[in-house]
Design an enzyme around this catalytic site. Structure first.
Site, PDB file in Angstrom:
ATOM      1  N   ASP A  81      -3.695   7.286   4.807  1.00 53.04           N
ATOM      2  CA  ASP A  81      -3.180   5.684   5.106  1.00 53.04           C
ATOM      3  C   ASP A  81      -3.763   5.187   6.555  1.00 53.04           C
ATOM      4  O   ASP A  81      -4.244   5.784   7.316  1.00 53.04           O
ATOM      5  CB  ASP A  81      -1.773   5.885   5.309  1.00 53.04           C
ATOM      6  CG  ASP A  81      -0.980   4.365   5.374  1.00 53.04           C
ATOM      7  OD1 ASP A  81      -1.784   3.627   4.943  1.00 53.04           O
ATOM      8  OD2 ASP A  81       0.160   4.290   5.630  1.00 53.04           O
ATOM      9  N   GLU A  82      -3.868   3.992   6.399  1.00 51.97           N
ATOM     10  CA  GLU A  82      -4.323   3.253   7.772  1.00 51.97           C
ATOM     11  C   GLU A  82      -5.840   3.724   8.252  1.00 51.97           C
ATOM     12  O   GLU A  82      -6.266   4.115   9.417  1.00 51.97           O
ATOM     13  CB  GLU A  82      -3.395   3.254   8.940  1.00 51.97           C
ATOM     14  CG  GLU A  82      -2.178   2.831   8.687  1.00 51.97           C
ATOM     15  CD  GLU A  82      -1.973   1.277   8.792  1.00 51.97           C
ATOM     16  OE1 GLU A  82      -3.046   0.548   8.710  1.00 51.97           O
ATOM     17  OE2 GLU A  82      -0.884   0.710   8.735  1.00 51.97           O
ATOM     18  N   LYS A 136       0.853  -1.331  -0.015  1.00 55.15           N
ATOM     19  CA  LYS A 136       0.175  -0.046  -0.093  1.00 55.15           C
ATOM     20  C   LYS A 136       0.930   1.173   0.098  1.00 55.15           C
ATOM     21  O   LYS A 136       0.452   2.180  -0.769  1.00 55.15           O
ATOM     22  CB  LYS A 136      -0.896   0.161   1.070  1.00 55.15           C
ATOM     23  CG  LYS A 136      -0.118   0.006   2.537  1.00 55.15           C
ATOM     24  CD  LYS A 136      -1.228   0.189   3.704  1.00 55.15           C
ATOM     25  CE  LYS A 136      -0.710  -0.210   4.912  1.00 55.15           C
ATOM     26  NZ  LYS A 136      -0.032   1.082   5.445  1.00 55.15           N
ATOM     27  N   THR A 137       1.977   1.187   0.526  1.00 57.81           N
ATOM     28  CA  THR A 137       3.044   2.260   0.678  1.00 57.81           C
ATOM     29  C   THR A 137       3.271   2.772  -0.725  1.00 57.81           C
ATOM     30  O   THR A 137       3.493   3.883  -1.156  1.00 57.81           O
ATOM     31  CB  THR A 137       4.125   2.117   1.482  1.00 57.81           C
ATOM     32  OG1 THR A 137       3.551   1.771   3.034  1.00 57.81           O
ATOM     33  CG2 THR A 137       4.805   3.676   1.700  1.00 57.81           C
ATOM     34  N   ARG A 140       2.456 -10.711  10.561  1.00 58.54           N
ATOM     35  CA  ARG A 140       4.079 -10.117  10.727  1.00 58.54           C
ATOM     36  C   ARG A 140       5.067 -11.209  10.031  1.00 58.54           C
ATOM     37  O   ARG A 140       6.263 -10.803   9.843  1.00 58.54           O
ATOM     38  CB  ARG A 140       4.348  -9.789  11.913  1.00 58.54           C
ATOM     39  CG  ARG A 140       3.183  -8.772  12.653  1.00 58.54           C
ATOM     40  CD  ARG A 140       3.131  -7.434  11.925  1.00 58.54           C
ATOM     41  NE  ARG A 140       1.828  -7.625  11.098  1.00 58.54           N
ATOM     42  CZ  ARG A 140       1.463  -7.035  10.030  1.00 58.54           C
ATOM     43  NH1 ARG A 140       2.433  -6.058   9.661  1.00 58.54           N
ATOM     44  NH2 ARG A 140       0.404  -7.124   9.470  1.00 58.54           N
ATOM     45  N   GLN A 174      -7.442  -5.295  10.058  1.00 61.87           N
ATOM     46  CA  GLN A 174      -6.375  -4.988  10.689  1.00 61.87           C
ATOM     47  C   GLN A 174      -6.746  -3.803  11.670  1.00 61.87           C
ATOM     48  O   GLN A 174      -5.826  -3.062  12.231  1.00 61.87           O
ATOM     49  CB  GLN A 174      -5.045  -4.532  10.052  1.00 61.87           C
ATOM     50  CG  GLN A 174      -4.400  -5.654   9.233  1.00 61.87           C
ATOM     51  CD  GLN A 174      -3.073  -5.105   8.478  1.00 61.87           C
ATOM     52  OE1 GLN A 174      -2.078  -4.870   9.376  1.00 61.87           O
ATOM     53  NE2 GLN A 174      -3.284  -5.105   7.175  1.00 61.87           N
TER      54      GLN A 174
END
Length: 671
Positions: A214-215, A28-29, A603, A245
């Site tokens: 973002d997020e 996504k970044t 993770r 998330q």
């Protein structure tokens, strides 16, 4: 690296509101940085009219660097990449006259807010820490829900909530008197201002022509409305989030904000990023199957083109001490067999209290480790002292700062003197610093005490004048010299080495302020006031987020691990009552706990272990433990429960492992 079809679509859709549903490890970044470059290079946007918001300074810094690498520093100059709170601070600073604030307002961190509440509620709460923290949480939640004291009182149903609402009103009154804001005000105040003032709203909508967030699943009510007010009817924005998330409901985050978007913006374009570039197929399959147990408004299924990889293992230990020893032994074994680094391993747990036994075992085995959530740079006494001097320098009304440093280093100004200064300040309805400068003070203080207070006040006024009119850097440096702070450290520290370390921290703080005052390729030079305010904000946002480098095993909570990735991960304490946590089970919040487990699993890049105990100490007693329901929800074919492992390893696999051990031993001997 070429964009995949989903990423490409997300980058190039710029004609309306856009929700990018980005699964864990889906890049996504890259989408955000490439989209910013596309807006500037291909769509005619100016960098200064684009804003990108995230939740941590670290994420904002990384995004800023990646955009600069993609576009070049010159082309990206003026771009707004910041946290929500930094944007809120910028709006407040520029619109302070609309908010009834003096320009040199003070930021209160959680410690300041708790100290103030303790003073204000002595009669009602009698310094009870649990009640004070509960009150602070209530106030934070009210502010996140855009409720001012009157609104909080109107909604209060029981006696305690009514009491808390009245204390909230008292707290706000004092913040206003101190010309101070707390952390939650940085979102609350700009949101209410944009909501109520059409002129200011139009101005900021013209400034920010395209917004990226973002997020997005971590936004609370006030942040959601702030975004909505900034984008207006033009609705040119992209938000990136993952409902799977969302793990911060205790901070007010509302994953349903993702659903609200489609109601508030009917033209919303939904784009899914489902290709994961991080985890093996086995780990990803487990994550998908686990999270499928939660209800979903948006369906997505992550896939990976990486190898299927190793099966996951469940290690069972008799108690928590042996659980830690087993994990450390497994790290030593795995590192030896695979010739890896300690920094490749992460130990993730539900609560900080679980870390102690792992620290002990790692230390016993002389294994270097880093625990997320250590002492913050800004929590150190010497840094807090110097920050208080700088805060008072830019805001003479900051009574908290004055009280911290008026007698640090000691200059003969004791509690009795301060009480009289405070009484005069109350009579004159002014700050303590204004009272310290008032000619009437000499009538209430003995001569020596008055001389000491007057000397301190004069030093601060002269330094502030020099910083404003002359060389700001020189004025700040001179202040450190004037107060003889280095001598004070050597006099009060347990050893010269300790004093030297503390002075290094003061020098580091001075270096940061220097960089801010001088500016760089990415940021304009700041005034002393702007630099100090920004550092106060950094303190609040980065407490527990110090960056340390080195080859160390990483220890952190599952919450802290979000956004990170590690080749080898241990998820420890996989038991009912720990994960899911008993409070969440009692409150019917198991879905959020499942999302937390999903975050932990995703993770891991290559190998994932789970650990649990047969017994665990709790409140001085040993209790029997049972495996977390989440372990039973995972695909059992991909899970090796200890005890079954020996039957499942073939002779061929044993032979291969033996060869690998010998090869690694040779490699170590040849170093």
């Amino acid at each position: 690296m070429k964009l995949n079809p989903g990423q490409d679509k997300a980058v190039h859709y710029v004609t309306g509101p856009c929700l990018v549903l980005a699964g864990a490890g889906s890049g996504k970044t890259r989408v955000i940085t490439n989209k910013i470059a596309h807006l500037i290079q291909d769509c005619g946007y100016r960098a200064r009219n684009i804003a990108a918001l995230t939740f941590t300074n670290k994420a904002a810094r990384e995004m800023k660097e990646r955009v600069a690498q993609t576009l070049g520093r010159k082309e990206s100059r003026g771009l707004w990449i910041s946290t929500f709170h930094t944007l809120g601070l910028d709006i407040i600073r520029k619109e302070s006259h609309h908010l009834g604030l003096k320009a040199n307002f003070t930021l209160f961190d959680q410690t300041d807010a708790l100290a103030l509440l303790k003073d204000l509620t002595e009669d009602e709460l009698d310094g009870d820490k649990d009640l004070l923290n509960n009150l602070l949480n209530h106030i934070s939640n009210w502010k996140n829900d855009l409720l001012l004291p009157k609104g909080a009182m109107a909604r209060a149903k029981d006696a305690q909530t009514q009491l808390f609402a009245s204390l909230y009103e008292r707290y706000q009154r004092h913040l206003k008197a101190y010309n101070a804001l707390d952390f939650d005000d940085l979102i609350l105040m700009p949101t209410l201002l944009l909501q109520q003032n059409e002129q200011v709203r139009d101005k900021w909508q013209q400034k920010i022509r395209y917004l990226l967030v973002d997020e997005y699943q971590d936004t609370n009510t006030s942040q959601y409305l702030l975004v909505k007010l900034l984008v207006g009817t033009r609705a040119l924005f992209t938000v990136v989030g993952d409902d799977d998330q969302s793990i911060y409901s205790w901070r007010g985050a509302k994953p349903q904000n993702l659903v609200l978007l489609s109601k508030d913006f009917p033209r919303l374009e939904l784009i899914k990023l489902e290709q994961n570039y991080r985890s093996s197929g086995c780990i990803l399959n487990a994550a998908n199957i686990l999270i499928a147990n939660n209800p979903h408004v948006f369906d997505k299924s992550l896939f990976s083109e990486l190898d299927y990889g190793e099966k996951m293992r469940v290690i069972t230990a008799p108690n928590e001490d042996q659980e830690a020893d087993r994990v450390v032994a497994e790290i030593i074994r795995h590192k030896f067999m695979n010739n890896t680094n300690y920094g490749d391993y992460a130990i993730l747990y539900r609560g900080n209290h679980q870390s102690r036994v792992f620290e002990k075992s790692l230390m016993t085995n002389r294994i270097p480790y880093r625990m997320s959530g250590g002492t913050s740079f800004f929590s150190r006494a010497e840094v807090k002292d110097m920050m208080a001097y700088f805060r008072l320098l830019v805001n003479p009304d900051d009574d908290n700062a004055l009280l911290r440093i008026i007698n640090t280093p000691k200059r003969g100004i004791g509690p009795a003197t301060l009480e009289k200064v405070g009484q005069l300040a109350n009579e004159l309805n002014c700050s303590m610093f204004a009272a310290a400068c008032d000619v009437r003070l000499k009538h209430v203080l003995p001569s020596a005490a008055h001389h000491a207070v007057e000397k301190f006040a004069r030093m601060m006024v002269e330094t502030a004048d020099n910083a404003e009119r002359g060389d700001s850097l020189a004025a700040v440096k001179e202040l450190v010299r004037l107060i003889n702070y280095e001598d004070f450290l050597y006099e009060t520290s347990p050893s010269p080495k300790a004093a030297e370390m503390k002075m290094k921290n003061v020098s580091e703080l001075y270096r940061w302020i220097t960089e801010m005052l001088e500016g760089d390729e990415l940021d304009e030079p700041m005034t002393v006031e702007q630099a100090v305010t920004r550092l106060c904000l950094r303190d609040m946002m980065e407490r527990n987020n110090e960056e340390e480098n080195g080859d160390q095993v990483q220890l952190m909570t599952l919450h802290s691990s979000k956004g990170l990735e590690f080749p080898y991960v241990f998820m420890v304490g996989m038991e009912e009552g720990l994960l899911p946590h008993q409070t969440s089970i009692d409150d019917g919040e198991v879905e959020e706990e499942r999302r937390l487990a999903y975050v932990g699993i995703t993770r891991a890049q290559q190998v994932l272990w789970f650990t649990m105990c047969r017994e665990r100490r709790q409140f001085g007693e040993s209790i029997r433990c049972e495996a977390s329901r989440f372990l039973h929800e995972l695909p059992q074919d991909d899970l090796i429960w200890e005890g079954q492992q020996r039957q499942q390893i073939s002779a061929h696999e044993n032979q291969q492992k033996g060869k690998a051990n010998i090869a690694n031993l040779r490699a170590m001997l040849n170093k």
